[in-house]
Design an enzyme around this catalytic site. Sequence first.
Site, PDB file in Angstrom:
ATOM      1  N   LYS A   3       0.756  -1.097  -0.018  1.00 39.63           N
ATOM      2  CA  LYS A   3       0.071   0.120  -0.054  1.00 39.63           C
ATOM      3  C   LYS A   3       0.805   1.317   0.065  1.00 39.63           C
ATOM      4  O   LYS A   3       1.864   1.200   0.533  1.00 39.63           O
ATOM      5  CB  LYS A   3      -0.794   0.056   1.220  1.00 39.63           C
ATOM      6  CG  LYS A   3      -2.134   0.980   1.060  1.00 39.63           C
ATOM      7  CD  LYS A   3      -3.159   0.291   0.368  1.00 39.63           C
ATOM      8  CE  LYS A   3      -4.241   0.949   0.224  1.00 39.63           C
ATOM      9  NZ  LYS A   3      -5.612   0.189  -0.375  1.00 39.63           N
TER      10      LYS A   3
HETATM   11  P1  NAD Z   1     -13.034   8.339  -2.709  1.00 42.90           P
HETATM   12  O1  NAD Z   1     -11.911   9.482  -2.431  1.00 42.90           O
HETATM   13  O2  NAD Z   1     -13.391   8.473  -4.206  1.00 42.90           O
HETATM   14  O3  NAD Z   1     -14.101   8.694  -1.903  1.00 42.90           O
HETATM   15  C1  NAD Z   1     -14.358   8.758  -0.613  1.00 42.90           C
HETATM   16  C2  NAD Z   1     -15.671   9.645  -0.260  1.00 42.90           C
HETATM   17  O4  NAD Z   1     -15.712   9.714   1.469  1.00 42.90           O
HETATM   18  C3  NAD Z   1     -15.461  10.941  -0.645  1.00 42.90           C
HETATM   19  O5  NAD Z   1     -17.010  11.315  -1.401  1.00 42.90           O
HETATM   20  C4  NAD Z   1     -15.306  11.656   0.482  1.00 42.90           C
HETATM   21  O6  NAD Z   1     -16.133  13.019   0.279  1.00 42.90           O
HETATM   22  C5  NAD Z   1     -16.152  11.063   1.564  1.00 42.90           C
HETATM   23  N1  NAD Z   1     -15.713  11.289   2.929  1.00 42.90           N
HETATM   24  C6  NAD Z   1     -14.597  11.407   3.439  1.00 42.90           C
HETATM   25  N2  NAD Z   1     -14.311  11.663   4.526  1.00 42.90           N
HETATM   26  C7  NAD Z   1     -15.662  11.633   4.967  1.00 42.90           C
HETATM   27  C8  NAD Z   1     -16.614  11.529   6.207  1.00 42.90           C
HETATM   28  N3  NAD Z   1     -15.979  11.765   7.322  1.00 42.90           N
HETATM   29  N4  NAD Z   1     -17.653  11.037   6.294  1.00 42.90           N
HETATM   30  C9  NAD Z   1     -18.316  11.019   5.214  1.00 42.90           C
HETATM   31  N5  NAD Z   1     -17.891  10.994   3.927  1.00 42.90           N
HETATM   32  C10 NAD Z   1     -16.494  11.205   3.895  1.00 42.90           C
HETATM   33  O7  NAD Z   1     -12.536   7.000  -2.225  1.00 42.90           O
HETATM   34  P2  NAD Z   1     -12.738   5.290  -2.659  1.00 42.90           P
HETATM   35  O8  NAD Z   1     -11.767   5.018  -3.650  1.00 42.90           O
HETATM   36  O9  NAD Z   1     -14.314   5.308  -2.828  1.00 42.90           O
HETATM   37  O10 NAD Z   1     -12.401   4.713  -1.267  1.00 42.90           O
HETATM   38  C11 NAD Z   1     -13.342   4.780  -0.168  1.00 42.90           C
HETATM   39  C12 NAD Z   1     -12.831   3.489   0.859  1.00 42.90           C
HETATM   40  O11 NAD Z   1     -12.894   2.183   0.061  1.00 42.90           O
HETATM   41  C13 NAD Z   1     -11.497   3.650   1.417  1.00 42.90           C
HETATM   42  O12 NAD Z   1     -11.491   2.956   2.440  1.00 42.90           O
HETATM   43  C14 NAD Z   1     -10.683   2.817   0.370  1.00 42.90           C
HETATM   44  O13 NAD Z   1      -9.469   2.368   1.030  1.00 42.90           O
HETATM   45  C15 NAD Z   1     -11.572   1.501   0.141  1.00 42.90           C
HETATM   46  N6  NAD Z   1     -11.210   0.975  -1.220  1.00 42.90           N
HETATM   47  C16 NAD Z   1     -11.183   1.737  -2.318  1.00 42.90           C
HETATM   48  C17 NAD Z   1     -10.997   0.646  -3.524  1.00 42.90           C
HETATM   49  C18 NAD Z   1     -10.725   1.609  -4.811  1.00 42.90           C
HETATM   50  O14 NAD Z   1     -10.868   0.921  -5.988  1.00 42.90           O
HETATM   51  N7  NAD Z   1     -11.225   2.865  -5.077  1.00 42.90           N
HETATM   52  C19 NAD Z   1     -10.565  -0.363  -3.398  1.00 42.90           C
HETATM   53  C20 NAD Z   1     -10.676  -0.970  -2.162  1.00 42.90           C
HETATM   54  C21 NAD Z   1     -11.142  -0.357  -0.927  1.00 42.90           C
END
Ligand code: NAD
Length: 477
Positions: A108
């Site tokens: 990561k």
């Molecule tokens: P992203 O940046 O696209 O979206 C995150 C969202 O959460 C945003 O809309 C942001 O405004 C919102 N957010 C931030 N702080 C917040 C809070 N305090 N309360 C409510 N909403 C809040 O990120 P993502 O890629 O969707 O990732 C989200 C989660 O999924 C993370 O934990 C990430 O590690 C996990 N994840 C993502 C992927 C991927 O392919 N993108 C894969 C596996 C896991």
Amino acid sequence: MNAPHREPGFRDSVNMMFNHAVRLMDLTPGLEEKIRVCNSTYTVRFGVRLRGTIHTFTGYRSVHSEHMEPVKGGIRFAMGVNQDEVEALAALMTFKCALVEVPFGGSKGGLRIDPREWDEHEMELITRRFAYELAKRDLIHPSQNVPAPDMGTGEREMAWIVDQYRRMNTTDINASACVTGKPLNAGGIAGRVEATGRGVQYAIQEFFRHPEDLKAAGLEGDLEGKRVVIQGLGNVGYHAAKFLSEEDGCKIVGVIERDGAILDPNGIPIEFLRSHVQASGGVKDFPRGTYVEDGQSLLEHDCDILIPAALESVINLTNAERIKAPLIVEAANGPITAGADDILRSRGKVIIPDLYVNAGGVTVSYFEWVKNLSHIRFGRMQRRQEEAQNQMLVKEIDRILSVSGAEHGLSKAFKEQFVRGAGELELVRSGLDDTMRTAYQSMREVWHSRKGVEDLRTAAYIVSIGRVAGSYRSKGL
Ligand code: NAD
């Protein structure tokens, strides 16, 4: 959001969950320790001249396990990035890949930055410099270490990274396999952007195929009309909410974002809300439903399925007692602390764990990497041949129906659907669906048959750790 002081941090939580699982396994203490520890973490501080001064940024790339290579894991851009977090996420990647049988070790990366503070050109300079620092140490490399998007990063950043790697490795024919989650025109794969959210949908669909598991959560029936609260309308949350509401008939009754939440018992139109968030930067002033300023309070709202899809430790000792949803689906990494996990389990809640639920991203990243190494789009050779065969079959059935005097032939809509050969997107979705179903079944088998295993998370860790241990043993360790 930070967990309260008496709670372990994210990395300790992952370790505690790991320890809980290995107590039920038969590993030698040496092997157990080898699998638990993070192999290495590289910290880099680099300067970029922006707006007339030099700004120093801190970034990390952590490699948890190299039992298989390349190692794989996203790069996160957020102000909360630190070594502990990156190491916890790298460990989760190891177990995630093992659970869904993706042949990678876990890694990561993270950069401490608020991407909203910089414009696009500045972000490009910063990202390219970070990529340069990692690539020159083989921490970005098609056969060693392959990053992907995570919170705060997406196709745009992956396109800069692959271009940067190419500039540094001009004769590497496999250069495009150095990172996944790229746009299609830069070597990406159809379906990668939606993959993690799509995987969340497939995970929930699979859970609902097992009445015994539904019963454990006190639920019944199918997904139609189930009330869902989701936190985070980013890449993962948006796609999960969209597919669950548009395709499975779920009602998204609550969406929690940074600036508050929207509550609507009649169901929130996700596309409309997403456009609003993109245009205004938050959910406030959305013309439908009720705006709730204390958004986090909606985690405790009465619903059937709670999907935290934003950040870690949001369900902790301060609110675990008040969570009402009988089923919690961990779309984010580490949204439930170890302490909250104990409380929720003792209250009979069923938790589908992160290392399974959000594995759709790495699964499709694996398909993208294979595509890059084979230098050909999935389905390119077979699609038209498949269509020709199906066309022949349809023609023959129509002929038989007409000579036998049948009143109706095959419908036009059926013919169109049946004849169509699978393109890349259909193949990717099919491979992802198969992966999510198979992984769930391997977890539930352990959940229901192994003594002492009371929950899906422990089962998931047991399956994964068993596979990593097998891999180390076959290397002679
Ligand atoms: P992203 O940046 O696209 O979206 C995150 C969202 O959460 C945003 O809309 C942001 O405004 C919102 N957010 C931030 N702080 C917040 C809070 N305090 N309360 C409510 N909403 C809040 O990120 P993502 O890629 O969707 O990732 C989200 C989660 O999924 C993370 O934990 C990430 O590690 C996990 N994840 C993502 C992927 C991927 O392919 N993108 C894969 C596996 C896991």
